[in-house]
Design a protein around this motif. Structure first.
Motif, PDB file in Angstrom:
ATOM      1  N   MET A   1      23.309  15.408  44.874  1.00 54.58           N
ATOM      2  CA  MET A   1      24.226  14.409  45.272  1.00 54.58           C
ATOM      3  C   MET A   1      25.234  14.625  44.174  1.00 54.58           C
ATOM      4  O   MET A   1      24.970  14.636  42.914  1.00 54.58           O
ATOM      5  CB  MET A   1      23.803  12.969  45.292  1.00 54.58           C
ATOM      6  N   ILE A   2      26.318  14.926  44.494  1.00 55.19           N
ATOM      7  CA  ILE A   2      27.558  15.338  43.231  1.00 55.19           C
ATOM      8  C   ILE A   2      27.813  14.011  42.405  1.00 55.19           C
ATOM      9  O   ILE A   2      27.919  14.280  41.310  1.00 55.19           O
ATOM     10  CB  ILE A   2      28.909  15.451  44.117  1.00 55.19           C
ATOM     11  N   GLU A   3      27.859  12.855  42.998  1.00 50.11           N
ATOM     12  CA  GLU A   3      28.126  11.692  42.280  1.00 50.11           C
ATOM     13  C   GLU A   3      26.922  11.456  41.011  1.00 50.11           C
ATOM     14  O   GLU A   3      27.499  11.469  39.765  1.00 50.11           O
ATOM     15  CB  GLU A   3      28.064  10.338  42.963  1.00 50.11           C
ATOM     16  N   GLU A   4      25.651  11.782  41.369  1.00 50.77           N
ATOM     17  CA  GLU A   4      24.698  11.802  40.420  1.00 50.77           C
ATOM     18  C   GLU A   4      24.710  12.831  39.482  1.00 50.77           C
ATOM     19  O   GLU A   4      24.601  12.483  38.218  1.00 50.77           O
ATOM     20  CB  GLU A   4      23.219  11.646  41.228  1.00 50.77           C
ATOM     21  N   SER A   5      24.920  14.144  40.120  1.00 52.93           N
ATOM     22  CA  SER A   5      25.335  15.214  39.280  1.00 52.93           C
ATOM     23  C   SER A   5      26.164  14.955  38.056  1.00 52.93           C
ATOM     24  O   SER A   5      26.166  15.382  36.744  1.00 52.93           O
ATOM     25  CB  SER A   5      25.403  16.296  39.933  1.00 52.93           C
ATOM     26  N   LEU A   6      27.451  14.461  38.497  1.00 53.82           N
ATOM     27  CA  LEU A   6      28.427  14.294  37.668  1.00 53.82           C
ATOM     28  C   LEU A   6      28.225  13.272  36.633  1.00 53.82           C
ATOM     29  O   LEU A   6      28.529  13.310  35.393  1.00 53.82           O
ATOM     30  CB  LEU A   6      29.722  13.621  38.478  1.00 53.82           C
ATOM     31  N   HIS A   7      27.577  12.252  36.891  1.00 51.29           N
ATOM     32  CA  HIS A   7      27.270  11.124  35.767  1.00 51.29           C
ATOM     33  C   HIS A   7      26.353  11.853  34.822  1.00 51.29           C
ATOM     34  O   HIS A   7      26.196  11.644  33.632  1.00 51.29           O
ATOM     35  CB  HIS A   7      26.644   9.847  36.470  1.00 51.29           C
ATOM     36  N   LYS A   8      25.484  12.624  35.268  1.00 53.38           N
ATOM     37  CA  LYS A   8      24.454  13.200  34.494  1.00 53.38           C
ATOM     38  C   LYS A   8      25.134  14.172  33.430  1.00 53.38           C
ATOM     39  O   LYS A   8      24.787  14.173  32.269  1.00 53.38           O
ATOM     40  CB  LYS A   8      23.277  14.024  35.230  1.00 53.38           C
ATOM     41  N   ILE A   9      26.184  14.877  33.879  1.00 49.01           N
ATOM     42  CA  ILE A   9      26.849  15.658  33.057  1.00 49.01           C
ATOM     43  C   ILE A   9      27.554  15.157  32.178  1.00 49.01           C
ATOM     44  O   ILE A   9      27.527  15.394  30.947  1.00 49.01           O
ATOM     45  CB  ILE A   9      27.969  16.738  33.830  1.00 49.01           C
ATOM     46  N   GLN A  10      28.233  13.857  32.515  1.00 50.04           N
ATOM     47  CA  GLN A  10      28.911  13.152  31.381  1.00 50.04           C
ATOM     48  C   GLN A  10      28.068  12.575  30.505  1.00 50.04           C
ATOM     49  O   GLN A  10      28.341  12.605  29.495  1.00 50.04           O
ATOM     50  CB  GLN A  10      29.773  12.022  32.511  1.00 50.04           C
ATOM     51  N   GLN A  11      26.929  11.998  30.840  1.00 50.38           N
ATOM     52  CA  GLN A  11      26.008  11.689  29.866  1.00 50.38           C
ATOM     53  C   GLN A  11      25.624  12.697  28.999  1.00 50.38           C
ATOM     54  O   GLN A  11      25.502  12.604  27.832  1.00 50.38           O
ATOM     55  CB  GLN A  11      24.531  11.055  30.530  1.00 50.38           C
ATOM     56  N   ARG A  12      25.217  14.068  29.329  1.00 54.54           N
ATOM     57  CA  ARG A  12      24.868  15.166  28.454  1.00 54.54           C
ATOM     58  C   ARG A  12      25.865  15.275  27.575  1.00 54.54           C
ATOM     59  O   ARG A  12      25.631  15.768  26.414  1.00 54.54           O
ATOM     60  CB  ARG A  12      24.432  16.147  29.707  1.00 54.54           C
ATOM     61  N   MET A  13      27.180  15.321  28.180  1.00 51.93           N
ATOM     62  CA  MET A  13      28.273  15.497  27.367  1.00 51.93           C
ATOM     63  C   MET A  13      28.323  14.686  26.141  1.00 51.93           C
ATOM     64  O   MET A  13      28.521  14.920  24.800  1.00 51.93           O
ATOM     65  CB  MET A  13      29.575  15.701  28.287  1.00 51.93           C
ATOM     66  N   ALA A  14      28.290  13.571  26.353  1.00 51.27           N
ATOM     67  CA  ALA A  14      28.349  12.198  25.200  1.00 51.27           C
ATOM     68  C   ALA A  14      27.292  12.504  24.404  1.00 51.27           C
ATOM     69  O   ALA A  14      27.493  12.469  23.128  1.00 51.27           O
ATOM     70  CB  ALA A  14      28.388  10.907  25.977  1.00 51.27           C
ATOM     71  N   ASP A  15      26.036  12.807  25.056  1.00 50.36           N
ATOM     72  CA  ASP A  15      24.764  13.037  23.986  1.00 50.36           C
ATOM     73  C   ASP A  15      25.038  14.141  23.124  1.00 50.36           C
ATOM     74  O   ASP A  15      24.820  13.784  21.933  1.00 50.36           O
ATOM     75  CB  ASP A  15      23.611  13.299  24.826  1.00 50.36           C
ATOM     76  N   ALA A  16      25.594  15.392  23.733  1.00 51.61           N
ATOM     77  CA  ALA A  16      25.685  16.594  22.785  1.00 51.61           C
ATOM     78  C   ALA A  16      26.862  16.212  21.733  1.00 51.61           C
ATOM     79  O   ALA A  16      26.677  16.650  20.535  1.00 51.61           O
ATOM     80  CB  ALA A  16      26.292  17.661  23.740  1.00 51.61           C
ATOM     81  N   MET A  17      27.690  15.419  22.218  1.00 53.70           N
ATOM     82  CA  MET A  17      28.759  15.307  20.986  1.00 53.70           C
ATOM     83  C   MET A  17      28.438  14.375  19.985  1.00 53.70           C
ATOM     84  O   MET A  17      28.458  14.336  18.984  1.00 53.70           O
ATOM     85  CB  MET A  17      30.501  14.719  21.658  1.00 53.70           C
ATOM     86  N   ALA A  18      27.831  13.158  20.459  1.00 51.84           N
ATOM     87  CA  ALA A  18      26.929  12.275  19.497  1.00 51.84           C
ATOM     88  C   ALA A  18      25.932  12.972  18.506  1.00 51.84           C
ATOM     89  O   ALA A  18      25.863  12.671  17.285  1.00 51.84           O
ATOM     90  CB  ALA A  18      26.395  11.421  20.264  1.00 51.84           C
ATOM     91  N   SER A  19      25.550  13.941  18.988  1.00 51.35           N
ATOM     92  CA  SER A  19      24.367  14.593  18.235  1.00 51.35           C
ATOM     93  C   SER A  19      24.948  15.490  17.066  1.00 51.35           C
ATOM     94  O   SER A  19      24.289  15.818  15.968  1.00 51.35           O
ATOM     95  CB  SER A  19      23.623  15.710  19.057  1.00 51.35           C
ATOM     96  N   VAL A  20      26.138  15.643  17.011  1.00 51.75           N
ATOM     97  CA  VAL A  20      26.884  16.155  15.834  1.00 51.75           C
ATOM     98  C   VAL A  20      27.912  15.251  15.341  1.00 51.75           C
ATOM     99  O   VAL A  20      28.803  15.627  14.426  1.00 51.75           O
ATOM    100  CB  VAL A  20      27.544  17.666  16.266  1.00 51.75           C
ATOM    101  N   GLY A  21      27.932  14.146  15.884  1.00 50.10           N
ATOM    102  CA  GLY A  21      28.775  13.035  15.056  1.00 50.10           C
ATOM    103  C   GLY A  21      30.105  13.144  15.585  1.00 50.10           C
ATOM    104  O   GLY A  21      31.183  12.564  14.865  1.00 50.10           O
ATOM    105  N   ARG A  22      30.350  13.771  16.689  1.00 49.62           N
ATOM    106  CA  ARG A  22      31.821  13.708  17.298  1.00 49.62           C
ATOM    107  C   ARG A  22      32.420  12.555  17.980  1.00 49.62           C
ATOM    108  O   ARG A  22      31.380  11.959  18.621  1.00 49.62           O
ATOM    109  CB  ARG A  22      31.843  15.007  18.221  1.00 49.62           C
ATOM    110  N   THR A  23      33.279  12.086  17.470  1.00 49.11           N
ATOM    111  CA  THR A  23      33.977  10.674  18.157  1.00 49.11           C
ATOM    112  C   THR A  23      35.058  11.056  18.973  1.00 49.11           C
ATOM    113  O   THR A  23      35.428  10.033  19.485  1.00 49.11           O
ATOM    114  CB  THR A  23      34.031   9.656  16.917  1.00 49.11           C
ATOM    115  N   ASP A  24      35.427  12.175  18.942  1.00 47.47           N
ATOM    116  CA  ASP A  24      36.680  12.716  19.784  1.00 47.47           C
ATOM    117  C   ASP A  24      36.202  12.789  21.331  1.00 47.47           C
ATOM    118  O   ASP A  24      35.239  12.335  21.688  1.00 47.47           O
ATOM    119  CB  ASP A  24      37.315  13.901  19.343  1.00 47.47           C
ATOM    120  N   THR A  25      37.121  13.141  22.034  1.00 45.56           N
ATOM    121  CA  THR A  25      36.662  13.338  23.453  1.00 45.56           C
ATOM    122  C   THR A  25      36.746  14.858  24.058  1.00 45.56           C
ATOM    123  O   THR A  25      37.569  15.671  23.444  1.00 45.56           O
ATOM    124  CB  THR A  25      37.750  12.384  24.675  1.00 45.56           C
TER     125      THR A  25
END
Ligand SMILES: *Cc1c(COP(=O)(O)O)cnc(C)c1O
Length: 228
Positions: A1-25
């Motif tokens: 389901m696209i909606e679920e996949s999209l949310h998952k990607i967005q979460q993984r993006m946020a996690d990857a950025m947080a893992s290196v301390g990025r606060t930009d978008t």
């Protein structure tokens, strides 16, 4: 389901950025190539405003059929000189500019449309023979040439890593691309260079850890593409 996949990607993006301390978008470009216009409409409905296509003709058909909120269209695939005339009025950002010949044609067509075309320079950091993109050696010359064109606005750099079984192996490639991107900023007017486009389904987390601020994701949102 696209909606679920999209949310998952967005979460993984946020996690990857947080893992290196990025606060930009970082921007998610939903890659809709080989998927029908209904897929474009569905991600648009879910709040995705950036979509990526790799073929001019396919994108044109979808743009004609598309009904929904205004989208920002990215051309991410190789662009042939003879397709520039069609591509310029269709795309907000062309990621795949890799030669002076292409720059000349974009300049010519954009001038005709009274448009300043936003582009990224695609660099083949990994030196893959099968991939488009200019070589790292040609980059400074093409970069400086692009700067002289009044209807072309360089916004940054695009890079594709080879497919590695272990996406971790793409990290050194992304690191080189990031360094080129940072270096580029000094050659253009303040603030013009703002996009580093790298990372796909298989490796976007590594790309984000290495400074990407545009990722181009298709399969992880829409599932496998069917080619016929
Ligand atoms: C197809 C494509 C993508 C998306 O690839 P996925 O693996 O499906 O996420 C990204 N960038 C470019 C240039 C592409 O051609």
């Amino acid at each position: 389901m696209i909606e679920e996949s999209l949310h998952k990607i967005q979460q993984r993006m946020a996690d990857a950025m947080a893992s290196v301390g990025r606060t930009d978008t970082a921007l998610l470009v939903a890659v809709t190539k080989n998927h029908p216009v209904t897929a474009v409409e569905e991600v648009a409905r879910l709040g995705c405003t950036h979509v990526g296509e790799n073929r001019v003709q396919e994108a044109k058909e979808k743009q004609m059929l598309y009904t929904g909120p205004k989208l920002i269209w990215h051309l991410i695939g190789h662009l042939q000189v003879n397709k520039v005339r069609q591509a310029v009025p269709m795309f907000d950002l062309i990621h795949s500019v890799d030669s002076k010949k292409l720059l000349d044609e974009i300049e010519k067509v954009a001038a005709k449309h009274d448009k300043v075309q936003d582009i990224l320079l695609q660099v083949n950091v990994a030196r893959e023979a099968s991939k488009s993109g200019m070589s790292v050696e040609d980059f400074p010359d093409i970069r400086d040439y692009a700067k002289t064109l009044p209807h072309v606005r360089v916004k940054g750099l695009m890079c594709m890593a080879p497919f590695f079984e272990n996406p971790e192996d793409a990290r050194p490639i992304f690191r080189v691309a990031h360094a080129l991107y940072e270096d580029m900023k000094g050659y253009f007017p303040d603030g013009n260079i703002q996009y580093l486009s790298m990372g796909m389904t298989h490796d976007f987390e590594i790309a984000l850890q290495e400074g990407a601020n545009i990722v181009r994701v298709g399969t992880a949102i829409f599932g496998e593409r069917v080619y016929n």
